[in-house]
Design a protein around this motif. Sequence first.
Motif, short mmCIF file in Angstrom:
data_model
loop_
_atom_site.label_atom_id
_atom_site.label_comp_id
_atom_site.label_asym_id
_atom_site.label_seq_id
_atom_site.Cartn_x
_atom_site.Cartn_y
_atom_site.Cartn_z
N UNK A 1 18.15 39.73 15.22
CA UNK A 1 19.13 40.74 14.87
C UNK A 1 18.70 41.50 13.62
N UNK A 2 17.91 40.93 12.75
CA UNK A 2 17.45 41.63 11.57
C UNK A 2 18.39 41.44 10.39
N UNK A 3 17.97 41.97 9.25
CA UNK A 3 18.81 41.91 8.06
C UNK A 3 18.57 43.14 7.22
N UNK A 4 19.47 43.36 6.30
CA UNK A 4 19.38 44.51 5.40
C UNK A 4 20.17 44.18 4.16
N UNK A 5 19.92 44.91 3.09
CA UNK A 5 20.72 44.72 1.88
C UNK A 5 20.86 46.05 1.17
N UNK A 6 21.86 46.13 0.31
CA UNK A 6 22.10 47.36 -0.44
C UNK A 6 22.66 47.01 -1.81
N UNK A 7 22.48 47.92 -2.73
CA UNK A 7 22.94 47.76 -4.11
C UNK A 7 24.32 48.39 -4.24
N UNK A 8 25.26 47.69 -4.87
CA UNK A 8 26.61 48.22 -5.03
C UNK A 8 26.89 48.78 -6.43
N UNK A 9 25.91 48.72 -7.31
CA UNK A 9 26.12 49.16 -8.70
C UNK A 9 26.63 50.60 -8.79
N UNK A 10 26.02 51.53 -8.06
CA UNK A 10 26.44 52.93 -8.10
C UNK A 10 27.86 53.10 -7.56
N UNK A 11 28.19 52.32 -6.54
CA UNK A 11 29.55 52.38 -5.98
C UNK A 11 30.58 51.88 -7.00
#
Length: 89
Positions: A1-11
Motif C-alpha cells: 500500500x505504500x507510505x507517505x509523511x508530511x510536515x505540519x509545522x506550516x499548518x
Amino acid sequence: MGNSEFEVRSYIEALKLHNSSLEEVPDGTVLSRLPPTTTNCLAEESAIYLHEGKVVQDLLLRLRDVECGEVEIQLEWIHFPGSKTFLSQ
C-alpha cells in the motif's frame, strides 16, 4: 500500500496566525504555499487557506515503498470545547 509523511509545522503556524489576527480575512485567502521538494512527499504545491472561517490545507502526497501511487488528504483543525490546545498558549 505504500507510505507517505508530511510536515505540519506550516499548518500549525497558520492556525496560530488565524487564531490571533485573521478574523476579518476573506474566505479563500491563501495563507501559505508549500512547494514540492526532494525532501518532502508533496506531489504538487500545497496551499494553506481559509475556508468557511477555518484553516484548511490540501495535500497530494506521493507514496513511497511502492511502484507508484498518490494519496490526497485535507487537514482541518477541530477544537473540542474543554480540550487542551496549543492555540491558547
